[in-house]
Scaffold this active site. Structure first.
Site: not given
Length: 348
Positions: A243, A272, A291
């Site tokens: 993360r 993000e 991601h």
């Protein structure tokens, strides 16, 4: 009329747009449950339509304390991810609501992606690619000749959960030495995977490659800061498939700019998607992916089926398979059905 109402935020999620809820309903349909999408721009608007929900399928928005406290009869909050940082778990626990996640459905995909970033970053893949395309064919060999071979290098895992363990299996085949830091895992578990347990400082000082796998919890927020990047070798590379918020991103940027470390491979960022002016986007010594480490043709269907199964278990009066706040289960009135010797989930 449906017997159970499962509310879910409408809009963006990991689910492919237009896919519907056919896979979740495989487990929910026999219970006469329905999934109802709720928009709600504000938390209060969302609660207005979700107040009478029997369950909440959390995706696409943060599930705050305000939302959770506004649910009158919610029996479970289900997530289709490993990370649970989008839900206020403490608020759910205070209300006695179990929060479920999907901790094991796409471990192999993330481990593959982590290993890919390790190899690509170590061998400067994108730099080699650009050299070929720019007509700089002869520059590749001299650059790579400055670096050691991968075999014999030390790979350090920050956190040693299921993904890190799967990466260890892959990395061992490449001849890497393996060490790990995880204060929440018994040393016997780490050594049982052929990995040496060490402290964080020792890991940073010894590792040629540092692979971050910590979850986005309060304890792990900015787990790595400027202080930690300064402890790493100047030739070391950093990989993160966990993360983004586990890393102080400005400190990482400075480490890459000033040569405290050599390169990075990142699937996650602190914000993000990143702002267009994020310096990371223009760094030649950084390999990025958006991601997507968990993504595969298998991932989305299996994740969605698992969400449906967890919702169905709780609505049917039984413990879920995986619960991130298991302290609520004993007082929930739900029936325990699993054998006690569980590797993961509420019986772990």
């Amino acid at each position: 009329m449906a017997k159970f109402k499962v509310v879910t935020p409408s809009g963006a999620s990991f689910t492919v747009p237009g896919a519907g809820y056919k896979l979740e309903m495989e487990a929910l349909a026999p219970l006469e449950a329905e999934i109802v999408e709720v928009a709600g721009k504000t938390d209060d608007d969302f609660v207005k339509d979700a107040r009478d929900a029997d369950a909440l399928y959390a995706k696409g928005r943060r599930i705050t304390k305000r939302i959770i406290d506004g649910l009158d009869r919610c029996k479970v909050i289900a997530l289709g991810s490993v990370g649970v940082d989008s839900v206020d778990v403490a608020a759910a626990t205070a209300r006695g609501i179990p929060v479920t996640n999907v901790p094991d459905t796409f471990i192999e995909e993330v481990a593959d992606h982590a290993m890919m970033l390790i190899l690509a970053t170590f061998r400067r893949l994108t730099t080699m690619d650009r050299m070929v395309r720019d007509g700089r064919w002869k520059e590749g060999r001299p650059l790579l000749s400055r670096f050691p071979r991968l075999m014999g290098q030390t790979l350090g895992f920050v956190a040693f959960g299921h993904v890190a363990r799967a990466v260890a299996v892959r990395a061992r085949a490449f001849g890497l030495r393996l060490i790990a830091y995880d204060p929440y895992i018994e040393e016997l578990v780490i050594t049982g995977h052929g990995v040496e347990p060490v402290g964080l400082t020792e890991l940073l000082q010894r590792s040629d490659i540092v692979s971050m796998h910590a979850p986005a919890t309060a304890d792990a927020h900015h787990l790595l800061t400027e202080h930690h990047f300064r402890q790493m070798k100047p030739e070391a590379i950093f990989v993160n498939t966990g993360r983004g918020p586990t890393v102080d991103e400005p400190a990482l940027i400075r480490a890459l700019q000033e040569g405290w470390i050599a390169a990075a491979g990142l699937d996650v960022l602190e914000q993000e998607p990143p702002r267009p002016d994020n310096p990371i986007l223009k760094m030649d010594n950084v390999i990025l992916s958006p991601h997507v480490a968990s993504a595969s043709a298998r991932m989305d269907p299996e994740r969605r089926r698992r969400v449906g199964q967890e919702l169905a278990l709780v609505l049917g009066g039984r413990w879920p398979r995986s619960c991130v706040n298991p302290s609520v289960l004993e007082k929930s009135g739900l029936a325990r059905w699993q054998p006690y010797s569980m590797e993961r989930g509420p019986g772990a």
